[in-house]
Design a protein around this motif. Structure first.
Motif, PDB file in Angstrom:
ATOM      1  N   GLY A  60      42.989  -9.015   6.285  1.00 14.37           N
ATOM      2  CA  GLY A  60      43.487  -8.120   5.250  1.00 14.37           C
ATOM      3  C   GLY A  60      43.401  -6.672   5.671  1.00 14.37           C
ATOM      4  O   GLY A  60      42.737  -6.332   6.651  1.00 14.37           O
ATOM      5  N   ARG A  61      44.096  -5.830   4.938  1.00 10.84           N
ATOM      6  CA  ARG A  61      44.013  -4.391   5.193  1.00 10.84           C
ATOM      7  C   ARG A  61      42.705  -3.835   4.651  1.00 10.84           C
ATOM      8  O   ARG A  61      42.163  -4.339   3.662  1.00 10.84           O
ATOM      9  CB  ARG A  61      45.190  -3.656   4.563  1.00 10.84           C
ATOM     10  CG  ARG A  61      46.528  -3.958   5.227  1.00 10.84           C
ATOM     11  CD  ARG A  61      47.539  -2.881   4.936  1.00 10.84           C
ATOM     12  NE  ARG A  61      48.837  -3.190   5.496  1.00 10.84           N
ATOM     13  CZ  ARG A  61      49.193  -2.922   6.748  1.00 10.84           C
ATOM     14  NH1 ARG A  61      48.320  -2.359   7.573  1.00 10.84           N
ATOM     15  NH2 ARG A  61      50.402  -3.226   7.177  1.00 10.84           N
ATOM     16  N   ALA A  62      42.218  -2.796   5.290  1.00  9.04           N
ATOM     17  CA  ALA A  62      40.937  -2.201   4.907  1.00  9.04           C
ATOM     18  C   ALA A  62      41.083  -1.302   3.686  1.00  9.04           C
ATOM     19  O   ALA A  62      41.931  -0.405   3.661  1.00  9.04           O
ATOM     20  CB  ALA A  62      40.369  -1.392   6.069  1.00  9.04           C
ATOM     21  N   PHE A  63      40.253  -1.562   2.697  1.00 10.91           N
ATOM     22  CA  PHE A  63      40.059  -0.652   1.566  1.00 10.91           C
ATOM     23  C   PHE A  63      38.670  -0.063   1.767  1.00 10.91           C
ATOM     24  O   PHE A  63      37.663  -0.752   1.600  1.00 10.91           O
ATOM     25  CB  PHE A  63      40.154  -1.405   0.240  1.00 10.91           C
ATOM     26  CG  PHE A  63      39.976  -0.541  -0.979  1.00 10.91           C
ATOM     27  CD1 PHE A  63      41.047   0.149  -1.515  1.00 10.91           C
ATOM     28  CD2 PHE A  63      38.740  -0.428  -1.600  1.00 10.91           C
ATOM     29  CE1 PHE A  63      40.887   0.952  -2.652  1.00 10.91           C
ATOM     30  CE2 PHE A  63      38.570   0.357  -2.729  1.00 10.91           C
ATOM     31  CZ  PHE A  63      39.648   1.043  -3.260  1.00 10.91           C
ATOM     32  N   THR A  64      38.610   1.195   2.170  1.00  8.22           N
ATOM     33  CA  THR A  64      37.339   1.763   2.628  1.00  8.22           C
ATOM     34  C   THR A  64      36.521   2.353   1.483  1.00  8.22           C
ATOM     35  O   THR A  64      37.059   2.923   0.532  1.00  8.22           O
ATOM     36  CB  THR A  64      37.580   2.841   3.689  1.00  8.22           C
ATOM     37  OG1 THR A  64      38.329   3.922   3.103  1.00  8.22           O
ATOM     38  CG2 THR A  64      38.338   2.285   4.885  1.00  8.22           C
TER      39      THR A  64
END
Length: 247
Positions: A60-64
């Motif tokens: 998945g894409r990073a949600f920081t």
């Protein structure tokens, strides 16, 4: 900025299903080798280990999310209900993302527990990864949110950390991670693929995995490693001939 109190989070670009499918079949070990060939050595998040032994690979894409050391006037129980808080971040976390929390490797305070993980799960987050600790371990497991962390600690986050924002560049486990980078998690840990290199990894890494599977078969047959791995010109020709026979 997207992490200002009350401000909406900028939309996250969805990860192409075909890219997700390829990465879901690539080990983090193969991905690190593909990135090494592109000159990137520091892509493995130190300290992040799965809390369950049988999680499937997660992409998945990073949600920081970013924490800094606790400061007594900011890290208070009251701060947990402010707009700039982990609660605020959990209410805007996008579906399909992987929450990546920079806790600076501090493991004597749990940054997320069962309630926050349940909220992430409800919002459709794919997983949580952090170089810090979680708390309420049994409850976190029951939420079903795949979690990679650096330990377990009973004290709440405010005893050791101050949450300062989300969707900004962070350093997690010694690795630079930017919003929308792609994260891959498996039994070997957590790896980040810079967004600009995703297409290249998807193009090159599957071929490398096929070659290594072929090499393993030769090793199991008794072949010596010299000239096989890394391959000599003769070995490359042999592998290519094997591929042609299969096609």
């Amino acid at each position: 900025m997207s992490n200002e109190p009350g401000a909406p989070t900028a939309p996250m670009a969805p990860l192409d299903p075909s890219i997700r499918a390829v990465l879901s079949n690539l080990s983090t070990a193969s991905i690190t080798m593909a990135l090494l060939k592109s000159g990137l050595r520091n892509v493995w998040i130190r300290g992040a280990r799965s809390i369950e032994p049988d999680y499937p690979r997660v992409v998945g894409r990073a949600f920081t999310l970013r924490f800094v050391p606790a400061r007594e006037d900011l890290a208070t129980p009251e701060s947990l209900s402010s707009a700039r808080s982990t609660r605020g971040a959990m209410d805007v976390i996008p579906e399909g993302c992987i929450a990546v929390a920079d806790a600076m490797g501090i493991t004597d305070a749990g940054i997320f527990g069962d309630i926050l993980c349940a909220r992430m799960k409800y919002r459709g987050a794919a997983a949580l990864v952090t170089d810090g600790a979680v708390r309420d371990l049994d409850g976190v497991r029951k939420t079903g949110l795949p979690t990679w962390c650096n330990g377990v600690a009973a004290p709440p986050s405010v005893t050791g950390l101050t949450f300062v924002g989300w969707q900004e560049p962070i350093g997690c486990g010694g690795v630079a991670i930017f919003p929308d980078d792609v994260i891959v998690l498996d039994a070997d840990g957590a790896v980040v693929i810079p967004n600009s290199l995703v297409d290249q990894v998807v193009k090159t890494a599957p071929h490398a995995e096929v070659f290594e599977a072929w090499v393993l078969q030769r090793v199991e047959e008794g072949r010596k490693l010299m000239g096989l791995y890394p391959p000599s010109d003769e070995t490359i020709e042999e592998f290519q001939a094997w591929q042609r026979e299969r096609s």
